[in-house]
Every structure is written in structure tokens, then in C-alpha cells.
Design an enzyme around this catalytic site. Structure first.
Site, PDB file in Angstrom:
ATOM      1  N   GLU A   1       0.826  -1.201   0.000  1.00 15.35           N
ATOM      2  CA  GLU A   1       0.000   0.000   0.000  1.00 15.35           C
ATOM      3  C   GLU A   1       0.865   1.258   0.000  1.00 15.35           C
ATOM      4  O   GLU A   1       1.961   1.282   0.560  1.00 15.35           O
ATOM      5  CB  GLU A   1      -0.936  -0.010   1.208  1.00 15.35           C
TER       6      GLU A   1
ATOM      7  N   CYS B   1       3.488   8.566   1.345  1.00 14.12           N
ATOM      8  CA  CYS B   1       4.021   7.584   2.295  1.00 14.12           C
ATOM      9  C   CYS B   1       4.274   6.285   1.530  1.00 14.12           C
ATOM     10  O   CYS B   1       3.340   5.667   1.013  1.00 14.12           O
ATOM     11  CB  CYS B   1       2.961   7.409   3.395  1.00 14.12           C
TER      12      CYS B   1
ATOM     13  N   CYS C   1       6.451  -6.747   7.281  1.00 15.61           N
ATOM     14  CA  CYS C   1       7.594  -6.369   8.099  1.00 15.61           C
ATOM     15  C   CYS C   1       7.797  -7.470   9.132  1.00 15.61           C
ATOM     16  O   CYS C   1       6.824  -7.987   9.685  1.00 15.61           O
ATOM     17  CB  CYS C   1       7.344  -5.041   8.812  1.00 15.61           C
TER      18      CYS C   1
ATOM     19  N   CYS D   1       6.478  -5.052  15.783  1.00 18.78           N
ATOM     20  CA  CYS D   1       6.158  -4.103  16.861  1.00 18.78           C
ATOM     21  C   CYS D   1       4.723  -4.381  17.302  1.00 18.78           C
ATOM     22  O   CYS D   1       3.844  -4.609  16.465  1.00 18.78           O
ATOM     23  CB  CYS D   1       6.325  -2.676  16.371  1.00 18.78           C
TER      24      CYS D   1
ATOM     25  N   CYS E   1       1.564  -2.431  15.711  1.00 21.55           N
ATOM     26  CA  CYS E   1       1.580  -2.128  14.280  1.00 21.55           C
ATOM     27  C   CYS E   1       0.934  -3.251  13.472  1.00 21.55           C
ATOM     28  O   CYS E   1       1.339  -4.411  13.581  1.00 21.55           O
ATOM     29  CB  CYS E   1       3.028  -1.941  13.822  1.00 21.55           C
TER      30      CYS E   1
ATOM     31  N   CYS F   1      -1.124   5.849   9.876  1.00 25.29           N
ATOM     32  CA  CYS F   1       0.127   5.190  10.298  1.00 25.29           C
ATOM     33  C   CYS F   1      -0.171   3.864  10.951  1.00 25.29           C
ATOM     34  O   CYS F   1      -1.006   3.784  11.848  1.00 25.29           O
ATOM     35  CB  CYS F   1       0.836   5.997  11.384  1.00 25.29           C
TER      36      CYS F   1
HETATM   37  N1  SAH Z   1       9.278   0.538   9.907  1.00 22.84           N
HETATM   38  C1  SAH Z   1       9.507   1.913   9.963  1.00 22.84           C
HETATM   39  C2  SAH Z   1       8.633   2.730   9.028  1.00 22.84           C
HETATM   40  C3  SAH Z   1       7.193   2.346   8.889  1.00 22.84           C
HETATM   41  S1  SAH Z   1       6.136   2.587  10.254  1.00 22.84           S
HETATM   42  C4  SAH Z   1       9.364   2.416  11.390  1.00 22.84           C
HETATM   43  O1  SAH Z   1       8.925   1.656  12.238  1.00 22.84           O
HETATM   44  O2  SAH Z   1       9.760   3.549  11.626  1.00 22.84           O
HETATM   45  C5  SAH Z   1       5.740   4.327  10.212  1.00 22.84           C
HETATM   46  C6  SAH Z   1       5.380   4.906  11.577  1.00 22.84           C
HETATM   47  O3  SAH Z   1       4.072   4.494  12.019  1.00 22.84           O
HETATM   48  C7  SAH Z   1       6.337   4.451  12.658  1.00 22.84           C
HETATM   49  O4  SAH Z   1       6.690   5.513  13.499  1.00 22.84           O
HETATM   50  C8  SAH Z   1       5.486   3.450  13.397  1.00 22.84           C
HETATM   51  O5  SAH Z   1       5.979   3.235  14.673  1.00 22.84           O
HETATM   52  C9  SAH Z   1       4.138   4.094  13.362  1.00 22.84           C
HETATM   53  N2  SAH Z   1       3.029   3.167  13.685  1.00 22.84           N
HETATM   54  C10 SAH Z   1       2.999   1.827  13.497  1.00 22.84           C
HETATM   55  N3  SAH Z   1       1.805   1.329  13.925  1.00 22.84           N
HETATM   56  C11 SAH Z   1       1.079   2.373  14.363  1.00 22.84           C
HETATM   57  C12 SAH Z   1      -0.244   2.491  14.882  1.00 22.84           C
HETATM   58  N4  SAH Z   1      -1.059   1.432  14.998  1.00 22.84           N
HETATM   59  N5  SAH Z   1      -0.682   3.728  15.225  1.00 22.84           N
HETATM   60  C13 SAH Z   1       0.112   4.813  15.065  1.00 22.84           C
HETATM   61  N6  SAH Z   1       1.364   4.761  14.563  1.00 22.84           N
HETATM   62  C14 SAH Z   1       1.853   3.552  14.214  1.00 22.84           C
HETATM   63 FE1  SF4 Z   2       7.824  -2.867  11.083  1.00 19.45          FE
HETATM   64 FE2  SF4 Z   2       5.574  -1.709  11.908  1.00 19.45          FE
HETATM   65 FE3  SF4 Z   2       7.646  -1.965  13.580  1.00 19.45          FE
HETATM   66 FE4  SF4 Z   2       7.799  -0.204  11.515  1.00 19.45          FE
HETATM   67  S1  SF4 Z   2       6.368  -0.107  13.267  1.00 19.45           S
HETATM   68  S2  SF4 Z   2       9.363  -1.707  12.197  1.00 19.45           S
HETATM   69  S3  SF4 Z   2       6.598  -1.345   9.968  1.00 19.45           S
HETATM   70  S4  SF4 Z   2       6.455  -3.664  12.673  1.00 19.45           S
END
Ligand code: SAH
Ligand code: SF4
Length: 363
Positions: free
Chosen positions: A93, A106, A113, A117, A120, A340
Site C-alpha cells: 500500500e 508515504c 515487516c 512491533c 503495528c 500510520c
Molecule cells: N518501519 C519503519 C517505518 C514504517 S512505520 C518504522 O517503524 O519507523 C511508520 C510509523 O508508524 C512508525 O513511526 C510506526 O511506529 C508508526 N506506527 C505503526 N503502527 C502504528 C499504529 N497502529 N498507530 C500509530 N502509529 C503507528
Molecule cells: Fe515494522 Fe511496523 Fe515496527 Fe515499523 S512499526 S518496524 S513497519 S512492525
């Protein structure tokens, strides 16, 4: 198509090497790059400043191949999301966020991934593979095309953030080449300040980036201490908070003191107390830093809730009082799951163990 080289996989250096390799003058690279990225022309036959013989030769050995647009959704707030097919099993996406004074794209760097996390949804989907250079820069081309850039020459995409699906520093070489094209005057020509790479904190990748690039850096911090960050961002066990702050400092120094952006997802009752805010302000003391507070975006099966607006305001106030510029990010495109952390695409997940080995090898 098989056996043909995809010209979207080549940045300027690689394109020059390609032309030299087929016995042509390297300046042909500039002509091709301009046709593709500035004119939006993909058909060799229409590239009229190349000789007919060369156009025919290119058609035989090269192609210009993009991900395929499966759907385009538009949110009530103008945010757009594209679902793009990159192969038979996988889709990614890409999201465009229009604002008054800018338009941000974006971009995704991987299919899924592996870093998992806990807040996420991309992480929850698992991982399949890295995207190629063409699949990364192709997202920018497709969005520009959809936003009528090639018709009106109006630069609607003013900023690009590597904040879509995936961890960009675990696909280092391809992401770097794609970012080169984003900034190349022969391609999209964005200033390095308008191209941002966001990482969960892959320290060797940050140091390598500092040596060869000057893009803006965002660090997804989300917690100011190791016990909590270990839970939220598991890669923290390998690259802990203090070491990450040191790497951020080195990156900033390599960019003449440009500030680093720290992203902090606001999770109700998890990382949003006054003590957390004070801990964060102490951690960032003396560092050229900005903080982006991101209200948590829910997804099916999520184990967290978004912090209350008052709590977020209080958290922000504590940081601002400590002299740290802090913004609360507006939630955009929620009605089409484009915010995000909500990007999921379609990922045929492979064993996580496999990717964790990849984490070790890829830098
Ligand atoms: N993997 C990279 C880039 C993609 S994530 C990273 O982690 O930085 C882009 C941003 O969205 C990151 O700051 C991530 O922590 C945040 N993010 C992920 N899941 C989210 C959620 N459910 N709500 C708000 N922000 C989120
Ligand atoms: Fe991967 Fe989501 Fe963690 Fe970014 S926030 S490193 S996309 S699992």
C-alpha cells in the site's frame, strides 16, 4: 518480459553503467530518466530524441515495469490509498496525504515487516520479501500519474516519507537507490530535506546512511526506557535505547546538526504518563531533536487504545516546557485504513525466523 532489465531498478549511476555496458554514451541515461520520471513516458517508441535503432534495441533488452494498481481509495479528508500488486501473492500500500502547504507520499519498502512491533498492523501481517528499486520508485511514479502530475506539471507531491509497510533500513541498497531517484534533478528532484526515512532503530543502517546519504531521519522511539521499548519495539533488545540515541546524535552531526525527528505512538496507559514524558525529555536532552506524537491508530485485534486527547496535550506540554519542539500528528485517512500503522496490503507471510536471519545479514 523475462530476461529483460527493468529500467526502473536503475538510479542515475546504474543507468549510466547500463548504457556504457551496451556500447552507448552514458549521457543517454539523462534522456531516459527524464522521459520516465519527468515526462511520464514509458513507451520507448515515443522517446524521440533517441535514434530509432536505439529505441528498437532498448525494446529488445529492457522494459519499464511497474506494480499494478489494484484499487485506489479516497478518504473523506482527501487522503488517497493505492493497493498495488507486486507479484501473484503479494500487494503493498501507498498513501498520499494532502495538506494546506504540502502533499506527502508515504511509501512502502518491504512486503510486510518482520520486526513485529506490538502496536503495528503491518508487523502483525508478517514478512514476505524486500521490494525492488522499481517497486519502490514505481509507487512515486504511480501516485504522480494519478495526481495528474504528468498532465499539469504541478508538483502535488512535495514530500516523501519512507513510512509505509516495512523497515527501510533492512532493504538498504534498494531504498537508497530509490531515494536517489526521488532527489535526482533528472527524476523527481526533491530536496533532501523533503525525503524522510523512518526506522525502528537499526543502528548499523543508520551509521551507513550517515556516510552516503543526506535524507532526513525519523526514529520510531515510542518508549524512553529499555524494559518498555523491548515490549513495544522488539528489535530494541538488539539495539537498545542509549545506543540508538548515540546513533541519532552521530547522524545529526553528519548532517551539520540537522534535527532528528522522534516518533512516539500514544498508547493509553502504556507509555503516556507524565513520568514517561519526563523520561523522554531527559533522554533527548542536548540532542537536536523534534518529537512527533502519533495518536495510536487501531486495527482489528489490536491490544491497545489511543491515549485521551487531554493526556496527549499534557505529554506535549511537558516536552515543550523542556524546550523540545513537539507536534501531535493529525490522524488522516482513517475511514480507508490509511493511517500510520494501518497498512496491510496482502502479504503471504514467511517464517519470521527466516527474516530475523535476514536482519543479521542485510547491513
Ligand atoms: N518501519 C519503519 C517505518 C514504517 S512505520 C518504522 O517503524 O519507523 C511508520 C510509523 O508508524 C512508525 O513511526 C510506526 O511506529 C508508526 N506506527 C505503526 N503502527 C502504528 C499504529 N497502529 N498507530 C500509530 N502509529 C503507528
Ligand atoms: Fe515494522 Fe511496523 Fe515496527 Fe515499523 S512499526 S518496524 S513497519 S512492525
Amino acid at each position: 518480459m523475462s530476461g529483460k532489465i527493468n529500467l526502473l531498478d536503475l538510479d542515475r549511476d546504474a543507468m549510466m553503467a547500463f548504457f556504457t555496458g551496451i556500447g552507448e554514451k552514458p549521457f543517454r541515461a539523462s534522456q531516459i530518466l527524464k522521459w520516465i520520471y519527468q515526462q511520464g513516458i514509458l513507451d520507448f517508441a515515443q522517446m524521440t530524441n533517441l535514434s530509432k535503432t536505439m529505441r528498437e534495441k532498448l525494446a529488445q533488452i529492457a522494459c519499464i515495469k511497474f506494480p499494478e494498481v489494484v484499487t485506489e481509495q479516497v478518504s473523506s479528508d482527501g487522503t488517497r490509498k493505492w493497493l498495488l500488486r507486486v507479484d501473484a501473492q503479494n500487494c503493498i500500500e501507498t498513501v498520499f496525504i494532502p495538506e494546506k502547504d504540502r502533499g506527502t507520499l508515504c511509501v512502502s519498502s518491504q512486503v510486510g515487516c518482520a520486526l513485529d512491533c506490538s502496536f503495528c498492523s503491518t508487523g502483525k501481517q508478517g514478512f514476505n520479501r524486500n521490494l525492488s528499486v522499481g517497486e519502490i520508485i514505481g509507487q512515486v511514479w504511480i501516485a504522480n500519474k494519478a495526481l495528474a502530475y504528468y498532465q499539469h506539471r504541478d508538483r502535488i507531491i512535495s514530500n516523501i516519507v519512507m513510512m509505509g509497510m516495512g523497515e527501510p533500513l533492512l532493504n538498504f541498497d534498494n531504498v537508497l537507490k530509490a531515494m536517489n531517484l526521488m532527489m535526482d534533478d533528472l527524476a523527481f528532484g526533491l530536496s533532501h530535506r523533503r525525503v524522510t526515512l523512518s526506522t525502528s532503530g537499526i543502528i548499523p543502517g543508520i551509521d551507513k546512511l550517515a556516510e552516503i546519504s543526506n535524507v532526513s531521519l525519523a526514529i520510531s522511539l515510542h518508549a524512553a526506557n529499555n524494559p518498555l521499548r523491548d515490549i513495544l519495539v522488539p528489535i530494541n533488545k538488539k539495539y537498545p535505547v542509549e545506543a540508538l540515541i548515540d546513533a541519532s546524535r552521530r547522524y545529526s552531526q553528519s548532517q551539520d546538526g540537522e534535527p532528528i525527528t522522534f516518533e512516539y505512538v500514544m498508547l493509553d496507559g502504556v507509555n503516556d504518563t507524565e513520568t514517561d514524558a519526563i523520561g523522554l525529555s531527559r533522554l533527548l536532552r542536548g540532542l537536536p531533536a523534534k518529537v512527533n506524537l502519533i495518536p495510536f491508530n487501531p486495527f482489528p485485534g489490536a491490544e491497545y487504545n489511543r491515549s485521551k486527547a487531554d493526556t496527549i496535550n499534557r505529554f506535549r506540554e511537558i516536552l515543550m516546557n523542556a524546550g523540545i519542539i513537539t507536534l501531535t500528528r493529525k490522524t488522516r485517512g482513517e475511514d480507508i485504513d490509511a493511517a500510520c500503522g494501518q497498512l496491510v496490503g496482502q502479504v503471504l507471510s514467511r517464517a519470521r525466523r527466516h527474516q530475523m536471519q535476514h536482519v543479521e545479514k542485510s547491513i
